[in-house]
Scaffold this motif. Structure first.
Motif, PDB file in Angstrom:
ATOM      1  N   GLU A  57      40.345   8.728  67.377  1.00  0.00           N
ATOM      2  CA  GLU A  57      40.327  10.043  66.352  1.00  0.00           C
ATOM      3  C   GLU A  57      41.487  10.299  65.547  1.00  0.00           C
ATOM      4  O   GLU A  57      41.074  10.919  64.616  1.00  0.00           O
ATOM      5  CB  GLU A  57      40.580  11.295  67.504  1.00  0.00           C
ATOM      6  N   LEU A  58      42.318   9.291  65.697  1.00  0.00           N
ATOM      7  CA  LEU A  58      43.623   9.530  64.522  1.00  0.00           C
ATOM      8  C   LEU A  58      43.843   8.466  63.920  1.00  0.00           C
ATOM      9  O   LEU A  58      43.740   7.247  64.080  1.00  0.00           O
ATOM     10  CB  LEU A  58      44.903   9.716  65.601  1.00  0.00           C
ATOM     11  N   CYS A  59      43.465   8.591  62.239  1.00  0.00           N
ATOM     12  CA  CYS A  59      43.906   7.360  61.638  1.00  0.00           C
ATOM     13  C   CYS A  59      45.403   7.579  60.878  1.00  0.00           C
ATOM     14  O   CYS A  59      45.630   8.702  60.568  1.00  0.00           O
ATOM     15  CB  CYS A  59      43.147   7.607  60.592  1.00  0.00           C
ATOM     16  N   THR A  60      46.095   6.545  61.174  1.00  0.00           N
ATOM     17  CA  THR A  60      47.361   6.755  60.711  1.00  0.00           C
ATOM     18  C   THR A  60      47.759   6.211  59.250  1.00  0.00           C
ATOM     19  O   THR A  60      48.773   5.821  58.954  1.00  0.00           O
ATOM     20  CB  THR A  60      48.374   5.834  61.541  1.00  0.00           C
ATOM     21  N   GLY A  61      46.734   6.416  58.475  1.00  0.00           N
ATOM     22  CA  GLY A  61      46.802   6.195  57.227  1.00  0.00           C
ATOM     23  C   GLY A  61      46.453   5.034  56.565  1.00  0.00           C
ATOM     24  O   GLY A  61      46.257   3.923  57.455  1.00  0.00           O
ATOM     25  N   VAL A  62      46.705   4.469  55.453  1.00  0.00           N
ATOM     26  CA  VAL A  62      46.179   3.400  54.754  1.00  0.00           C
ATOM     27  C   VAL A  62      47.492   2.641  54.181  1.00  0.00           C
ATOM     28  O   VAL A  62      48.350   3.621  53.494  1.00  0.00           O
ATOM     29  CB  VAL A  62      45.106   3.622  54.012  1.00  0.00           C
ATOM     30  N   SER A  63      47.548   1.402  54.288  1.00  0.00           N
ATOM     31  CA  SER A  63      48.652   0.559  53.717  1.00  0.00           C
ATOM     32  C   SER A  63      48.113  -0.263  52.811  1.00  0.00           C
ATOM     33  O   SER A  63      47.326  -1.186  53.346  1.00  0.00           O
ATOM     34  CB  SER A  63      49.591   0.061  54.839  1.00  0.00           C
ATOM     35  N   GLY A  64      48.390  -0.382  51.665  1.00  0.00           N
ATOM     36  CA  GLY A  64      48.047  -1.393  50.810  1.00  0.00           C
ATOM     37  C   GLY A  64      48.935  -2.635  50.787  1.00  0.00           C
ATOM     38  O   GLY A  64      50.020  -2.640  51.074  1.00  0.00           O
ATOM     39  N   VAL A  65      48.202  -3.869  50.699  1.00  0.00           N
ATOM     40  CA  VAL A  65      48.883  -4.992  50.313  1.00  0.00           C
ATOM     41  C   VAL A  65      48.403  -5.805  49.265  1.00  0.00           C
ATOM     42  O   VAL A  65      47.073  -5.967  49.357  1.00  0.00           O
ATOM     43  CB  VAL A  65      48.718  -6.109  51.667  1.00  0.00           C
ATOM     44  N   HIS A  66      49.032  -6.518  48.624  1.00  0.00           N
ATOM     45  CA  HIS A  66      48.603  -7.237  47.486  1.00  0.00           C
ATOM     46  C   HIS A  66      48.962  -8.714  47.762  1.00  0.00           C
ATOM     47  O   HIS A  66      49.874  -9.067  47.836  1.00  0.00           O
ATOM     48  CB  HIS A  66      49.554  -6.793  46.367  1.00  0.00           C
ATOM     49  N   TYR A  67      47.937  -9.576  47.795  1.00  0.00           N
ATOM     50  CA  TYR A  67      47.953 -10.827  48.065  1.00  0.00           C
ATOM     51  C   TYR A  67      47.195 -11.548  46.732  1.00  0.00           C
ATOM     52  O   TYR A  67      46.315 -11.970  46.678  1.00  0.00           O
ATOM     53  CB  TYR A  67      47.203 -11.393  49.348  1.00  0.00           C
ATOM     54  N   PRO A  68      48.095 -11.941  45.952  1.00  0.00           N
ATOM     55  CA  PRO A  68      47.833 -12.638  44.621  1.00  0.00           C
ATOM     56  C   PRO A  68      47.191 -13.866  44.801  1.00  0.00           C
ATOM     57  O   PRO A  68      46.322 -14.202  44.210  1.00  0.00           O
ATOM     58  CB  PRO A  68      49.094 -12.578  43.579  1.00  0.00           C
ATOM     59  N   GLN A  69      47.672 -14.596  45.795  1.00  0.00           N
ATOM     60  CA  GLN A  69      47.154 -15.815  46.015  1.00  0.00           C
ATOM     61  C   GLN A  69      45.670 -15.971  46.965  1.00  0.00           C
ATOM     62  O   GLN A  69      44.815 -17.008  46.547  1.00  0.00           O
ATOM     63  CB  GLN A  69      48.144 -16.808  47.081  1.00  0.00           C
ATOM     64  N   ASP A  70      45.137 -14.826  47.142  1.00  0.00           N
ATOM     65  CA  ASP A  70      43.979 -14.511  48.057  1.00  0.00           C
ATOM     66  C   ASP A  70      43.166 -14.278  46.961  1.00  0.00           C
ATOM     67  O   ASP A  70      42.591 -13.111  46.895  1.00  0.00           O
ATOM     68  CB  ASP A  70      44.063 -13.838  49.209  1.00  0.00           C
ATOM     69  N   GLU A  87      42.146 -10.183  46.258  1.00  0.00           N
ATOM     70  CA  GLU A  87      43.606  -9.800  46.187  1.00  0.00           C
ATOM     71  C   GLU A  87      44.152  -8.589  46.944  1.00  0.00           C
ATOM     72  O   GLU A  87      45.268  -8.577  47.309  1.00  0.00           O
ATOM     73  CB  GLU A  87      43.880  -9.616  44.624  1.00  0.00           C
ATOM     74  N   LEU A  88      43.586  -7.316  46.833  1.00  0.00           N
ATOM     75  CA  LEU A  88      43.935  -6.244  47.333  1.00  0.00           C
ATOM     76  C   LEU A  88      43.362  -5.720  48.563  1.00  0.00           C
ATOM     77  O   LEU A  88      42.200  -5.726  48.846  1.00  0.00           O
ATOM     78  CB  LEU A  88      43.452  -5.129  46.329  1.00  0.00           C
ATOM     79  N   HIS A  89      44.415  -5.672  49.665  1.00  0.00           N
ATOM     80  CA  HIS A  89      43.676  -5.380  50.889  1.00  0.00           C
ATOM     81  C   HIS A  89      44.393  -3.879  51.189  1.00  0.00           C
ATOM     82  O   HIS A  89      45.367  -3.460  51.038  1.00  0.00           O
ATOM     83  CB  HIS A  89      44.552  -6.307  51.930  1.00  0.00           C
ATOM     84  N   ALA A  90      43.498  -3.124  51.888  1.00  0.00           N
ATOM     85  CA  ALA A  90      43.467  -1.813  52.388  1.00  0.00           C
ATOM     86  C   ALA A  90      43.663  -1.805  53.871  1.00  0.00           C
ATOM     87  O   ALA A  90      42.567  -2.341  54.628  1.00  0.00           O
ATOM     88  CB  ALA A  90      42.628  -0.732  52.061  1.00  0.00           C
ATOM     89  N   VAL A  91      44.644  -1.643  54.535  1.00  0.00           N
ATOM     90  CA  VAL A  91      44.920  -1.758  55.995  1.00  0.00           C
ATOM     91  C   VAL A  91      45.146  -0.292  56.567  1.00  0.00           C
ATOM     92  O   VAL A  91      45.678   0.632  56.350  1.00  0.00           O
ATOM     93  CB  VAL A  91      45.945  -2.620  56.420  1.00  0.00           C
ATOM     94  N   TYR A  92      44.035  -0.129  57.717  1.00  0.00           N
ATOM     95  CA  TYR A  92      44.062   1.184  58.439  1.00  0.00           C
ATOM     96  C   TYR A  92      44.547   0.741  59.732  1.00  0.00           C
ATOM     97  O   TYR A  92      43.832  -0.201  60.430  1.00  0.00           O
ATOM     98  CB  TYR A  92      42.644   1.706  58.226  1.00  0.00           C
ATOM     99  N   HIS A  93      45.305   1.901  60.341  1.00  0.00           N
ATOM    100  CA  HIS A  93      45.496   1.759  61.709  1.00  0.00           C
ATOM    101  C   HIS A  93      44.759   2.848  62.317  1.00  0.00           C
ATOM    102  O   HIS A  93      45.197   4.116  62.116  1.00  0.00           O
ATOM    103  CB  HIS A  93      46.683   1.708  62.058  1.00  0.00           C
ATOM    104  N   LEU A  94      43.916   2.511  63.264  1.00  0.00           N
ATOM    105  CA  LEU A  94      43.171   3.761  64.074  1.00  0.00           C
ATOM    106  C   LEU A  94      43.816   3.807  65.441  1.00  0.00           C
ATOM    107  O   LEU A  94      43.884   3.012  66.118  1.00  0.00           O
ATOM    108  CB  LEU A  94      41.810   3.414  64.023  1.00  0.00           C
ATOM    109  N   ARG A  95      44.043   4.947  65.924  1.00  0.00           N
ATOM    110  CA  ARG A  95      44.584   5.402  67.169  1.00  0.00           C
ATOM    111  C   ARG A  95      43.717   6.222  67.943  1.00  0.00           C
ATOM    112  O   ARG A  95      43.146   7.085  67.577  1.00  0.00           O
ATOM    113  CB  ARG A  95      46.067   5.847  67.065  1.00  0.00           C
ATOM    114  N   SER A  96      43.323   5.600  69.190  1.00  0.00           N
ATOM    115  CA  SER A  96      42.443   6.450  70.182  1.00  0.00           C
ATOM    116  C   SER A  96      43.309   7.139  71.132  1.00  0.00           C
ATOM    117  O   SER A  96      43.991   6.550  72.122  1.00  0.00           O
ATOM    118  CB  SER A  96      41.485   5.505  70.698  1.00  0.00           C
ATOM    119  N   ILE A  97      43.421   8.414  71.036  1.00  0.00           N
ATOM    120  CA  ILE A  97      44.303   9.173  72.010  1.00  0.00           C
ATOM    121  C   ILE A  97      43.538   9.044  73.349  1.00  0.00           C
ATOM    122  O   ILE A  97      44.001   9.152  74.456  1.00  0.00           O
ATOM    123  CB  ILE A  97      44.581  10.579  71.393  1.00  0.00           C
TER     124      ILE A  97
END
Lengths: 438, 184, 252
Positions: free
Chosen positions: C133-146, C150-160
Motif C-alpha cells: 500500500e505504501l510507496c516510499t518514493g523514488v530514488s534516482g541513480v545514475h550509472y554512466p557505465q551501464d 544509464e538512469l535507474h529509478a528505484v522504488y521501495h514498496l512497503r506492505s503494511i
C-alpha cells in the motif's frame, strides 16, 4: 505552462522572468467578479516552519486552493556525500533534518552496516546507546514541534515551556557528544565514543525532572478550550488519504492505524523494549498533538529501560578495518585521537600507523550493491537508500525524508478550510525544511 | 533619514552621533530570517534560558519593514538568494546584518552547486559569526559586538568620511592567499 | 585492505568467505553477472595519477550483484509467485515484465521493464496477497557505465498488511529518459518524481505537473547526475589554497 524568455550573452543564457504564469493567474482572478485572491506566504514568513512557501487561493476567508513551494533550503547534501568517505557521511546526514539528527545518523549507519554485512557484529552497548539517543531525540523533536506549533497559534507560553525542556535534553547531548546539535556521533560500526562518566546519572536525573514537567503541557494545552477550538477538526486527513499520500508517523497514527516501524520492522533491538504506540481516531491536528505528547511519555519509558540495560563493553565493532575512530579522547583542544593511541601507533607499530593513516584518509571499502534502511523518526518513516560501487565513498545516498512526503498532504488538509487554519495544519505536519529540501 | 544627517561636522555632530548610537543600539529589532539549523539556536536564544530580552531585542519582527537587523541564520541556497536580497532591500535604513554560522559566512561544509558560498555575495555583512551552529552565547556575543559597532557609528559627513576610509582600506587589503602566518 | 573488503569481478563480491562456505547450500545466494558499474585501475583506486603502488596496470571491473535463481528464500518466493501469477491472469508474460530478480542482503529487487511498470505497480498494490500500500518514493541513480540503461529509478514498496518491503528498479537510457509515472497508483510519488526529474532528468510520463521542485525554475542541467560537477569553489587560506571537494586527490 509558459517559459521565461531567454537570450544568449557572453556570460551564458539570461532569462527574463516576469512572474511566469502567475500573471495569468492573477489576471484571471481579477476578472472574476468575486473576492478570490491569491496570497503568497513565504518563503520568509514567521509562521511557516522555515523557508516554506505557501501559495493560497482564497475566496473570502476560505482557502480554495493551496500549493507549496519548496527547495529554498536545498543544500545538495546527497551529492556532497558522494565526495566524502563513508564515515564522513554521518557529518553531512546529521544536518539534513536538524531536529532529528540522531535518526538521520542511525538510518544512514544501519544502511551502511547492511551493505557491509556487519549488522550482527554491532556491540550491544552501542545499540542500546543508539536507542537511548534516538528516544531522547524524539523527545526534543516533539518538544520543538509543540513549542513552535503553539507559538504559531499565538500561545507564547507553550513555546517558552518547550524550549525550556529541550534545553535539558541538549545538555545531555552536549555531555555525551560534545555538541548541542549536529552531532555525527553514531558512526558506521558503532559510536564515536563511549558515554562519559556521570552520563547515566545525569539522564536519570533528567527523566525524573521530565516526568514532572510533562504534565504541565497537559495542564497548559490539552484541556484548554481555546487551544482545542483552534486544533480540533483542523487539518483533517483520514486514513485513506494518509495512505495514498504516503503520510507516516503521527499523521498516520492520528487516523487510527498503529503503524510504527519500531513495532512492525524492529531495528536496533526495539522488539525487546516495552512501549505502546499511541493512536487516535480524530485524524486532526489535536489528535496529532495528543499523540506527540503520549509518545514523549513512551520515549521516557524507553530511555529508562536503556539505562537499566547498559552493561560495560565496547561501542565499536572489533573489525579494525572498519572501526574508526578507534580511540578517541577529549583533549584541551577538543575531541581527537587519544594520546595513548598516537603514542602506540607512532612509537611501536609501523603497520598500525599505516593502517590508521589509510583508514582515516582513504576510509574503508564497502562491497557493491544497494540497501534500504528505515527508522521511525518523530515525523514518520525515515528511509535511506544507499548504493555502493565497491569504493571508499558512497555512490548514491537518497533520503526518503518523512517531512518531504508528509508535506504533500498540506493541500489535502487545507483546501476548503479557513486561512487561519492553514498555519495549524502545517504545524501539525511538523515539517522541517532541512529535511524536506536536503 | 532625518535632520541629523544634515548637521555640519564638529562637536554638535559627535554629540548627536553618540546619542543616536546609544538609542539605536538599545532597541534593535531583528527580522526573523531563520533558514536552517542556526535558526533553531536563534530561537533558543530568544527563549527562556538565554533570554535575549535582557538586551532589548527579544521581539523578532515578522515584517522586514519594521526590522533593522537581519540575522542570516543558516545556509543560503541559490534559490533563496534573491528572496534574501529582497527582504534586505525592504528593511529601512540604518540596517545591519549578522551572518550566523559558517554556512552563511562562507558556505561552510556545503561547498557545492546549491549553496551560495557566503551571504556577503548578496548583502553587506557587519558581523561574521562562526560555528556550526554557534551556541546561543556566541550569538549573544555577536549581538553585543554589533551593539558596540552601532554605538560608534558615524552620521552625516562623518559617515561619508568613514565609508571612504573603509573603501580605501579594503582596496589596499592583502588578499588572503598572499597573507603569511597563522590563521587568526 | 582492499583485499579484505575489496572487490573482484566474479560476482561473490566482498562477502565473507567463511560465511559463504556455510551459506552455499542456502537459497537466496547472490548471483553473478550484474551490471558493470565501474572499472577500477591500480591498487587503491587513485583517480588522478596519485598511484605510486606499482600496481597501476591492475584492472578490475566492479559489478553489482547479479540475478538470483529460485528459490529466493523466505517470503520472497511467495511474493514472486503471486506477482507472476497475477500478471499471467492479466494476460501478460511475467518474463517480459520482470527483467530479472535480485536477492541481496536480505532484500529482493525486481527489475521491471519500463513499459510494464504501471501495470506491475497496480498489481502489487491491489492484489490482496501482495497489497503493497505504501510507496516510499523514488530514488534516482545514475550509472554512466551501464550503457543503454544509464538512469535507474528505484522504488521501495512497503506492505503494511503483510509487513514486507520490496524494491522495484526501472532503467531508461540516457538518450530516451522516459519512465511511466506512478502518481496514478501512488499519489505520494508526486513530489518524489518531481525531485528525481529535477536531479536526474528522468521524465515521468503521465505526471500531472512535472516541473523542477528543488532547484530554481531556470536552472540548467540535472545536478545529481554523475557527469554534473559538484560545483564547489576552491577554499583560500593564508598562503595556501585547496581545491573544491570534487577536484581533490582521492581514492575510491
Amino acid at each position: 505552462m509558459t517559459h521565461a524568455s531567454a537570450r544568449e550573452t557572453t556570460e551564458g543564457t539570461v532569462y527574463t522572468v516576469s512572474g511566469g504564469d502567475w500573471d495569468e493567474v492573477v489576471q484571471t482572478a481579477a476578472k472574476a467578479d468575486d473576492e478570490r485572491i491569491v496570497v503568497n506566504m513565504g518563503p520568509q514568513h514567521p509562521s511557516t516552519h522555515g523557508v516554506l512557501r505557501l501559495i493560497l487561493e482564497i475566496d473570502g476567508e476560505t482557502v480554495t486552493e493551496a500549493r507549496c513551494g519548496i527547495g529554498y533550503l536545498h543544500t545538495g547534501i546527497e551529492k556532497n556525500l558522494e565526495y566524502r568517505t563513508w564515515t564522513q557521511g554521518t557529518t553531512f546526514v546529521t544536518r539534513m533534518d536538524y531536529l532529528t539528527s540522531f535518526f538521520n545518523e542511525a538510518a544512514y549507519c544501519l544502511a551502511v552496516e547492511k551493505l557491509l554485512g556487519i549488522e550482527d557484529q554491532i556491540p550491544d552497548r552501542a545499540t542500546i546507546i543508539r536507542v537511548l539517543l534516538m528516544e531522547l531525540n524524539r523527545l526534543s523533536s516533539h518538544l520543538v514541534c509543540i513549542a513552535t506549533g503553539g507559538m504559531e497559534l499565538g500561545a507564547t507560553t507553550i513555546m517558552i515551556y518547550g524550549f525550556r525542556d529541550r534545553e535539558l535534553i541538549l545538555d545531555i547531548y552536549e555531555l555525551i557528544t560534545g555538541l548541542r546539535m549536529n552531532h555525527a556521533f553514531i558512526r558506521p560500526g558503532g559510536l564515536a565514543q563511549d558515554l562519559p562518566p556521570g552520563a547515566v546519572d545525569h539522564i536519570r536525573e533528567f527523566v525524573k525532572k521530565m516526568r514532572k514537567n510533562l504534565p504541565e503541557y497537559d495542564k497548559l494545552a490539552t484541556g484548554n478550550p481555546i487551544f482545542k477550538a483552534r486544533m480540533q477538526g483542523v487539518g483533517h486527513l483520514d486514513l485513506a488519504g494518509s495512505m495514498a499520500l504516503g503520510a507516516t508517523g503521527p499523521i498516520l497514527r492520528s487516523a487510527g492505524l498503529p503503524h510504527d516501524l519500531r513495532k512492525a520492522q524492529p531495528y536496533c533491538g526495539y522488539e525487546t523494549y516495552d512501549f505502546d504506540v499511541p493512536t487516535t481516531d480524530t485524524a486532526d491536528a489535536y489528535g496529532r498533538f495528543l499523540i506527540r505528547l503520549e509518545e514523549m511519555r513512551q520515549s521516557l519509558a524507553i530511555v529508562e529501560q536503556c539505562l537499566d540495560r547498559l552493561q560495560p563493553g565496547p561501542v565499536m565493532v572489533t573489525d579494525k578495518k572498519i572501526a574508526w575512530p578507534a580511540q578517541l579522547a577529549l583533549g584541551p583542544d577538543g575531541l581527537g585521537n587519544s594520546l595513548d593511541h598516537i603514542k602506540k601507533i607512532m612509537g611501536t607499530s609501523m603497520e598500525a600507523l599505516i593502517h590508521h593513516f589509510k583508514l582515516v584518509t582513504e576510509g574503508f571499502r564497502v562491497p557493491p550493491g544497494q540497501a534500504y534502511a528505515a527508522v521511525e523518526s518523530p515525523k514518520g518513516e525515515l528511509g535511506v537508500h544507499v548504493v555502493s560501487d565497491g569504493g571508499t565513498r558512497p555512490y548514491r545516498v537518497h533520503y526518503r525524508d518523512p517531512s518531504f512526503t508528509n508535506l504533500q498532504a498540506m493541500a489535502a488538509m487545507c483546501e476548503g478550510g479557513q486561512v487561519a487554519d492553514v498555519i495549524v495544519a502545517v504545524a501539525s505536519i511538523d515539517p522541517v525544511m532541512g529535511g524536506v529540501d536536503r | 533619514m532625518g535632520l541629523e544627517e544634515k548637521l555640519p561636522s564638529g562637536f554638535l555632530l559627535t554629540t548627536v552621533e553618540q546619542a543616536a548610537g546609544w538609542v539605536r543600539k538599545s532597541s534593535v529589532f531583528p527580522a526573523t530570517f531563520g533558514l536552517a539549523c542556526c535558526a533553531i539556536e536563534m530561537m533558543t536564544t530568544g527563549a527562556g534560558r538565554y533570554d535575549l530580552a535582557r538586551f532589548g531585542m527579544e521581539v523578532f519582527r515578522g515584517s522586514p519593514r519594521q526590522a533593522d537587523l537581519m540575522i542570516v541564520a543558516g545556509r543560503v541556497s541559490q534559490k533563496m538568494a534573491p528572496v534574501l536580497r529582497q527582504v534586505y532591500d525592504q528593511m529601512p535604513n540604518p540596517k545591519w546584518v549578522i551572518s550566523m554560522g559558517v554556512c552563511a559566512s562562507s558556505g561552510g561544509m556545503f561547498n557545492n552547486y546549491a549553496i551560495v558560498q557566503g551571504v556577503d555575495h548578496i548583502v553587506p555583512v557587519d558581523i561574521y559569526l562562526p560555528g556550526c551552529p554557534p551556541r546561543p552565547e556566541m550569538l549573544i556575543d555577536a549581538i553585543l559586538k554589533l551593539h558596540q559597532k552601532i554605538q560608534s557609528s558615524k552620521l552625516g559627513v562623518n559617515a561619508e568620511e568613514a565609508a571612504r576610509e573603509a573603501e580605501e582600506a579594503a582596496l589596499k587589503a592583502l588578499p588572503t592567499i598572499e597573507m603569511k602566518g597563522l590563521l587568526r | 585492505m582492499s583485499d579484505a573488503n575489496g572487490t573482484n569481478g566474479n560476482g561473490t563480491n566482498g562477502t565473507n568467505p567463511e560465511k559463504d562456505l556455510g551459506a552455499s547450500n542456502l537459497p537466496g545466494r547472490r548471483g553473478d553477472g550484474g551490471e558493470e558499474i565501474r572499472v577500477q585501475r591500480g591498487m587503491f583506486g587513485a583517480n588522478n595519477g596519485g598511484d605510486t603502488s606499482g600496481y597501476g596496470g591492475l584492472v578490475r571491473s566492479i559489478r553489482l550483484p547479479g540475478p538470483a535463481a529460485r528459490p529466493y528464500g523466505g517470503w520472497f518466493d511467495e511474493v514472486a509467485d503471486e506477482l507472476e501469477g497475477a500478471l499471467e491472469e492479466q494476460g501478460l508474460v511475467p518474463e517480459n515484465a520482470i527483467e530479472k530478480t535480485i536477492v541481496d542482503r536480505d532484500e529482493i529487487t525486481f527489475h521491471i521493464d519500463r513499459e510494464h511498470l504501471l501495470r506491475v505497480a497496480r498489481t502489487l498494490r491491489d492484489d490482496p496477497a501482495l497489497r503493497f500500500e505504501l510507496c516510499t518514493g523514488v530514488s534516482g541513480v545514475h550509472y554512466p557505465q551501464d550503457k543503454g540503461r544509464e538512469l535507474h529509478a528505484v522504488y521501495h514498496l512497503r506492505s503494511i498488511t503483510h509487513n514486507r518491503l520490496i524494491r522495484l528498479e526501472v532503467s531508461a537510457p540516457d538518450s530516451d529518459p522516459r519512465v511511466p509515472s506512478l502518481v496514478s497508483v501512488y499519489p505520494t510519488n508526486d513530489w518524489h518524481e518531481r525531485e528525481t526529474y529535477d536531479f536526474f532528468g528522468i521524465v515521468f510520463e503521465g505526471h500531472p505537473a512535472l516541473t523542477r521542485i528543488m532547484m530554481p525554475d531556470d536552472w540548467q542541467g540535472f545536478p545529481q547526475r554523475k557527469d554534473y560537477p559538484l560545483g564547489g569553489i576552491a577554499v583560500e587560506y593564508k598562503g595556501a589554497q585547496i581545491p573544491a571537494p570534487d577536484q581533490r586527490r582521492s581514492y575510491s
